[in-house]
Design a protein around this motif. Structure first.
Motif, PDB file in Angstrom:
ATOM      1  N   ARG A 189       4.157  -3.471  12.858  1.00 47.76           N
ATOM      2  CA  ARG A 189       4.527  -2.440  13.843  1.00 47.76           C
ATOM      3  C   ARG A 189       4.828  -3.068  15.206  1.00 47.76           C
ATOM      4  O   ARG A 189       5.758  -2.686  15.916  1.00 47.76           O
ATOM      5  N   LEU A 190       4.041  -4.067  15.554  1.00 40.44           N
ATOM      6  CA  LEU A 190       4.189  -4.715  16.847  1.00 40.44           C
ATOM      7  C   LEU A 190       5.498  -5.491  16.949  1.00 40.44           C
ATOM      8  O   LEU A 190       6.128  -5.527  17.996  1.00 40.44           O
ATOM      9  N   THR A 191       5.918  -6.120  15.857  1.00 46.87           N
ATOM     10  CA  THR A 191       7.067  -7.038  15.901  1.00 46.87           C
ATOM     11  C   THR A 191       8.312  -6.468  15.243  1.00 46.87           C
ATOM     12  O   THR A 191       9.353  -7.117  15.252  1.00 46.87           O
ATOM     13  N   ILE A 226       5.744   3.195  10.102  1.00 48.51           N
ATOM     14  CA  ILE A 226       5.989   1.753  10.099  1.00 48.51           C
ATOM     15  C   ILE A 226       7.171   1.396   9.209  1.00 48.51           C
ATOM     16  O   ILE A 226       8.036   0.598   9.583  1.00 48.51           O
ATOM     17  N   VAL A 227       7.210   1.965   7.992  1.00 44.01           N
ATOM     18  CA  VAL A 227       8.236   1.617   7.004  1.00 44.01           C
ATOM     19  C   VAL A 227       9.351   2.653   7.032  1.00 44.01           C
ATOM     20  O   VAL A 227       9.102   3.841   6.832  1.00 44.01           O
ATOM     21  N   GLN A 228      10.570   2.172   7.269  1.00 41.46           N
ATOM     22  CA  GLN A 228      11.707   3.098   7.322  1.00 41.46           C
ATOM     23  C   GLN A 228      12.276   3.405   5.927  1.00 41.46           C
ATOM     24  O   GLN A 228      12.708   4.514   5.658  1.00 41.46           O
ATOM     25  N   VAL A 229      12.295   2.399   5.051  1.00 40.39           N
ATOM     26  CA  VAL A 229      12.911   2.585   3.732  1.00 40.39           C
ATOM     27  C   VAL A 229      11.963   2.025   2.668  1.00 40.39           C
ATOM     28  O   VAL A 229      11.510   0.887   2.784  1.00 40.39           O
ATOM     29  N   MET A 230      11.673   2.841   1.653  1.00 40.87           N
ATOM     30  CA  MET A 230      10.825   2.389   0.553  1.00 40.87           C
ATOM     31  C   MET A 230      11.616   2.392  -0.749  1.00 40.87           C
ATOM     32  O   MET A 230      12.302   3.358  -1.074  1.00 40.87           O
TER      33      MET A 230
END
Length: 681
Positions: A189-191, A226-230
């Motif tokens: 999330r940070l990077t 955090i995750v845009q595409v799974m």
């Protein structure tokens, strides 16, 4: 046989390559001005890492830079963030020297950000405690905040100028502890907002969501931020699992003698009623098939193969049931109640059926297919004593003698090795004691014990690995033996696998380098020193890169120098002498070294060298299960080492004094010297 390792495109038995290509296309085409996070999700054993491997192949083909980060090497958020930026920086530098400035900014940025727990993000699950947030508030108010922002701006500017994005792959997140999962995702999330920086994660979604759940807020909510595409790994149908298993069992059958005991009449019922229900995913198939060659080779042709395969399935997937077998032999195999009485025999059968409540119906079917004498206690048919003799003749485990043979000749030996491995683990930090224990066993027993030390890998992290590594490497020479078949990789691999796991537990290149330097002087043979350097170094397809490359090169030069200075009698005692000498004469050293020609006249040295150049070659003819063995010499490699056929002739003459004129090895050398070469070369 396939092992439990992930596959690449050339091993894609499930035909998932087109899916991986689509996923890679989506990643490569993604617009990532502010970074993106993709994830490959699926339950354990579904093939996530295999999908990652194939996706990476397609990304590389498309010119996408792919970097790897393994969070297993690091513990604690501070270490994780620092080493993440350092590792990514190193890989960026290696893949694109033009990005050295960006790489240096990454390293400095990682140092400034540690510890990342102090940076509040989303809730307590991803943000750290309240006092940590207060701490970062103070921290950011100080002058250091300008350095953080400055470095981040440098990284953003550098990444925005890249002609194409790069992908950071992080696999096996679901196998970390709950806190470690939170640490890794906090770091992502940070990077994850850097331009042209794309993450490709892999995890079991259910496991990760449980780890992120906090204060009544579902972990899914955190994960979706955090995750845009799974990408979900496709499920595997039962038909596909059967197809893969059938192919692997057919491969096993091709290695067996033509008169193998395999009753095709009983196999379909055994397979569908006992084995098939126990296989639920591709990892189950791999675990199962990987175990079979060793057991089948050990039992040779003494037991019906269909029974062996069924019992191996029970051993792997129903271990509690299998552990009970030695205690219920009479109940499962007795056709009469003369010895124990009907009540005791029935009690044993019922204990067998109840050993795994979730599979009671399967175990009842197993009684019918494997142990028909037990069927009379659960409403089935009765069998008289003549059946016991028939089962013995057919080598079925329905015979008490055959079942006892199966248990005592295969499994009890493994159990004995496991017990010795437990003792070895308790003294693994005592080199003298461990060496004494291993040397007190027969070589084959020692090999089995060392192989089972792998089971203790989880406990290696808090140990000093140096004594254990030293003791294990010093066993290589004693354990040396010819390979016994295509499924036998030899004791060297057994030792190296455990050594790798011991050294890998350190997870720090500098510390590992110090350990290797301290270990090398205590290794008794050059061959074992060579194996250690091969393992920790940078040799393509062999080195694990466990120490800095400069350190490795210096150690290689030192060991090579000592090999070159050794006399012929000392070198003659080395295992794999020819490989060792070729290594010692290779490289880009300023000094060019060749084997002294005087060594070729030393009969002990010459004999050992010729013996080491010999190897049998195994082959099969299309349509035949027969394995032919032919004698071969590594002729060209030998000639390169000793200066051509004239050098070989000198070796041959010296070795003849040692072996005699009638030696088969001397005859084989003469055959080559006369001009003969194998037709298959």
């Amino acid at each position: 046989m396939i092992g439990d390792d992930p596959v690449k495109s050339d091993g894609d038995l499930l035909q998932r390559r087109p899916i991986a290509e689509q996923w890679a296309g989506a990643i490569a085409a993604a617009d990532s001005p502010s970074g993106l996070v993709f994830a490959v999700t699926g339950p354990w054993g579904s093939g996530k890492t295999s999908m990652l491997n194939m996706v990476e192949e397609f990304l590389v083909e498309k010119g996408v830079r792919v970097l790897h980060f393994n969070p297993w090497f690091f513990s604690g958020t501070d270490q994780l963030v620092t080493f993440f930026f350092s590792e990514v920086a190193d890989q960026i530098s290696n893949k694109d020297g033009k990005q050295s400035k960006v790489a240096e900014s990454l390293r400095k940025y990682g140092t400034l950000l540690s510890p990342v727990k102090a940076i509040p993000l989303v809730g307590t699950a991803l943000g750290g405690a309240a006092e940590a947030a207060t701490s970062i508030g103070t921290y950011m108010e100080q002058s250091l905040s300008r350095s953080v922002n400055q470095r981040r701006k440098e990284i953003e500017d550098g990444f925005s100028k890249l002609d194409r994005p790069f992908v950071v792959v992080i696999d096996d997140i679901d196998r970390l502890t709950g806190q470690e999962i939170r640490d890794v995702l906090r770091m992502v999330r940070l990077t994850g907002a850097f331009p042209n920086m794309i993450y490709l994660l892999s995890f079991d979604r259910h496991r990760v969501e449980l780890a992120l759940k906090d204060d009544g807020i579902p972990g899914r909510a955190y994960l979706e931020k955090i995750v845009q595409v799974m990408f979900d790994v496709p499920g595997v149908s039962k038909a596909s699992l059967r197809q893969i298993l059938t192919a692997e069992l057919n491969s096993l059958m091709k290695t067996q003698p033509e008169d193998i005991r395999f009753n095709v009449g009983i196999w379909p019922d055994i397979y569908y009623e006992i084995i098939d229900p126990l296989l639920t995913n591709i990892r189950d198939v791999r675990r199962f098939t990987a175990s079979l060659p060793a057991v089948v080779a050990l039992l040779r042709n003494d037991i019906e193969l269909a029974d062996v395969i069924a019992l191996e399935a029970i051993r792997i997937f129903l271990p509690d049931t299998f552990a009970l077998l030695p205690h219920v032999i009479d109940g499962l195999t007795s056709t009469s109640d003369y010895r124990n009485g009907q009540e005791e025999n029935k009690r044993q059968v019922m204990e067998f059926l109840g050993s795994d409540p979730d599979h009671e119906a399967l175990l009842k079917r197993a009684c019918g297919r494997l142990f028909p004498a037990a069927a009379r206690h659960i409403g089935g048919s009765n069998f008289d004593g003549s059946w016991s003799r028939q089962w013995l003749r057919e080598r079925r485990v329905a015979s008490a003698e055959i079942l006892t043979y199966y248990l005592e000749k295969a499994i009890p030996e493994v159990v004995a090795h496991a017990n010795a491995a437990e003792r070895a683990f308790t003294i693994i930090e005592d080199e003298e004691a461990l060496s004494g224990l291993l040397s007190s066993l027969e070589p084959r027993e020692t090999e089995g014990v060392i192989s089972l030390l792998e089971a203790h890998e989880e406990d290696f992290a808090n140990l000093n690995p140096a004594p254990g590594v030293t003791a294990l490497l010093n066993q290589i020479q004693r354990l040396d033996r010819p390979e016994t078949g295509m499924f036998d990789f030899g004791p060297r691999i057994v030792v190296i696998r455990v050594v790798l796991r011991l050294l890998r537990s350190v997870a720090d290149l500098a510390r590992t380098a110090d350990l290797v330097r301290s270990i090398l002087p205590n290794i008794q043979t050059f061959a074992a020193q060579y194996e250690l350097l091969l393992l920790v170094g940078y040799t393509p397809n062999a080195g694990q890169r466990l120490i800095p490359e400069e350190e490795w090169q210096a150690l290689v030069r030192d060991v090579k120098s000592r090999v070159r200075e050794a006399g012929p009698d000392e070198l003659a005692t080395e295992t794999g002498m020819m490989k060792l000498l070729r290594w010692a004469s290779s490289g880009d050293d300023v000094e060019v070294w060749t084997l002294p020609t005087t060594y070729l006249d030393n009969r002990v040295f010459a004999t050992a060298l010729l013996q080491d150049s010999y190897s049998p070659v195994h082959s099969q003819t299309m349509g035949s299960r027969h394995v032919a063995t032919k004698d071969r010499l590594a002729w060209e490699a030998l000639g390169e080492l000793v200066g051509g056929e004239e050098g070989i002739r000198r070796c041959r003459d010296a070795a003849e004094v040692e072996l005699g004129q009638e030696s088969p090895l001397i005859a084989l050398v003469d055959k080559y010297l006369a001009g003969w070469r194998p037709a298959d070369i």
